[in-house]
Design a protein around this motif. Sequence first.
Motif, PDB file in Angstrom:
ATOM      1  N   PRO A 104       0.806  -1.236   0.000  1.00  0.00           N
ATOM      2  CA  PRO A 104       0.000   0.000   0.000  1.00  0.00           C
ATOM      3  C   PRO A 104       0.833   1.277   0.000  1.00  0.00           C
ATOM      4  O   PRO A 104       0.489   2.249  -0.689  1.00  0.00           O
ATOM      5  CB  PRO A 104      -0.838  -0.129   1.289  1.00  0.00           C
ATOM      6  CG  PRO A 104      -0.912  -1.590   1.549  1.00  0.00           C
ATOM      7  CD  PRO A 104       0.401  -2.153   1.089  1.00  0.00           C
ATOM      8  N   ARG A 105       1.915   1.309   0.768  1.00  0.00           N
ATOM      9  CA  ARG A 105       2.664   2.564   0.879  1.00  0.00           C
ATOM     10  C   ARG A 105       3.355   2.936  -0.425  1.00  0.00           C
ATOM     11  O   ARG A 105       3.450   4.118  -0.759  1.00  0.00           O
ATOM     12  CB  ARG A 105       3.680   2.472   2.023  1.00  0.00           C
ATOM     13  CG  ARG A 105       3.025   2.374   3.398  1.00  0.00           C
ATOM     14  CD  ARG A 105       4.052   2.547   4.498  1.00  0.00           C
ATOM     15  NE  ARG A 105       3.468   2.404   5.817  1.00  0.00           N
ATOM     16  CZ  ARG A 105       2.826   3.349   6.483  1.00  0.00           C
ATOM     17  NH1 ARG A 105       2.671   4.539   5.934  1.00  0.00           N
ATOM     18  NH2 ARG A 105       2.322   3.116   7.683  1.00  0.00           N
ATOM     19  N   ASP A 108       0.614   3.937  -3.109  1.00  0.00           N
ATOM     20  CA  ASP A 108       0.054   5.287  -2.918  1.00  0.00           C
ATOM     21  C   ASP A 108       1.124   6.361  -2.844  1.00  0.00           C
ATOM     22  O   ASP A 108       0.820   7.520  -2.544  1.00  0.00           O
ATOM     23  CB  ASP A 108      -0.767   5.320  -1.618  1.00  0.00           C
ATOM     24  CG  ASP A 108      -1.962   4.381  -1.669  1.00  0.00           C
ATOM     25  OD1 ASP A 108      -2.409   4.080  -2.788  1.00  0.00           O
ATOM     26  OD2 ASP A 108      -2.417   3.950  -0.592  1.00  0.00           O
ATOM     27  N   TYR A 109       2.365   5.983  -3.104  1.00  0.00           N
ATOM     28  CA  TYR A 109       3.461   6.945  -2.929  1.00  0.00           C
ATOM     29  C   TYR A 109       3.369   8.074  -3.949  1.00  0.00           C
ATOM     30  O   TYR A 109       3.125   7.845  -5.139  1.00  0.00           O
ATOM     31  CB  TYR A 109       4.813   6.246  -3.073  1.00  0.00           C
ATOM     32  CG  TYR A 109       5.995   7.181  -2.971  1.00  0.00           C
ATOM     33  CD1 TYR A 109       6.463   7.613  -1.738  1.00  0.00           C
ATOM     34  CD2 TYR A 109       6.648   7.643  -4.114  1.00  0.00           C
ATOM     35  CE1 TYR A 109       7.539   8.472  -1.634  1.00  0.00           C
ATOM     36  CE2 TYR A 109       7.719   8.499  -4.019  1.00  0.00           C
ATOM     37  CZ  TYR A 109       8.169   8.910  -2.782  1.00  0.00           C
ATOM     38  OH  TYR A 109       9.234   9.767  -2.687  1.00  0.00           O
TER      39      TYR A 109
END
Length: 343
Positions: A104-105, A108-109
Motif C-alpha cells: 500500500p505505501r 500510494d506513494y
Amino acid sequence: MSHALTSRKRHLNAANGVDLGVLYTTVSAGMLLARRYLTGRGIDQEFADRYGSAFGRTAAKIYRTSNGAEPRRAWSNVNGKWRRVNGYLPTETDVLDKAFDTYPRTADYVAPELAAEPTPVEIYNKAAGHYPAQFAGITGETLRAAERAGGTEAVERFVNVHLDDLHTWKQDTEDYDRAMVGDVDKAARREVQGRPWDDPRVQRWMQAERGMEDYLNARDTFNAAVVDWLYDLTGTVEVSDVPRPPAPTIPEGCRVPGCVGTWHYDDMCTAPLGEVQFEGEDVSLPAELVADETGRHIVAFAYNLSSLNIRREMRDRVSAAEFTAQLRQLADAVDGAAAFLPA
C-alpha cells in the motif's frame, strides 16, 4: 601437522584478512535489493529506509507464491551495518514490480515536489523590490522633519541607514546583471513575451530590468535631499546664528605639540598626523592627535556624506607606490604620536 590441516589454516587466515564490506559487496553484486530498487523507481531515500523492510517482505511473499521457494539471500549495508536480506536476479524484476503495486505505501506513494530554483528576476525582486518605494518622495523636507522630531542625530541615523541600503541595492542590481546572461536572459524574456503590461510577471521582470536605472535615480534624489537639508534651501528650519565662544586660555599652552588651534573654542587641542587620499572629491582618511579635558588620544576618521564607498584604484606601480608612501607616512606619524598616550 597434516597437509590438509595446514591448507585449512591458511584458508582461515586468508578469510580473516578479507574486508567484510568488500566480501559482502562482491557476493551481492548484480542482485536487486529492496531499498536500491525503490530509489531506482524514484522513491526518496528517507522513504526507502523507513519502509524498505516491509516492502521486502511483500516481495518475498510474492516470490514464494510464484516459485514455491525462498528468495536468494544477499547482503545490504543498512545504516552502517551489514544485514542479510532477500536478493533478486535482474530476470526477477517482475516480482519487485508486483510488490511495488501491491504494497500500500508504495502503491500510494507520491514523490515530493522539488522546490523550483528561483529565477534571477525572482531573486532580485525579493531582495530589492521594496527599494524604489522606500526612496520615493525623499526630499530635504523629509530630513528637516526628522530633525524637528529628533535633532541632528535622527537625521544622521536616517542618512546612514539609507546609504547602507543604496549600497546593498547596487550590489543586488549588479548580481542580477551578472546572472541574466545567455540562455537565462532569453528564457526570462520568453516568459513575459506577449503578456499584457499589467501582468504581474511582466511587472516583476520590468522592475528587475530597470533596477540600475531606478538605483541611480534614487541615489541622485537622495543626494539632492541631503544637500537641500545641509544648506536649508527652503529656510523652514531656523538655525540661530550664534557666534562661536572665544577660545579658552590654556595657561600652559597647547596640550599637544603641533596643535593648529582649530578646536580651541571647544577647549580641545588637535595636531594633524597625516591622511590617506581616496578617489572622489575630498574623500580621505585623516588621523589626528587630540587632547581635551579627558586626556590625550589619537583619532582616525573618514566621513563623506555623499559617497557610497571609499576606495582608491591603482593600476600601475607609480600609483601603488604613492599609496603605500601615504600609508607609511601616516603609520609613522601615528606611531610617533603614540608616545604621548598613556602606557
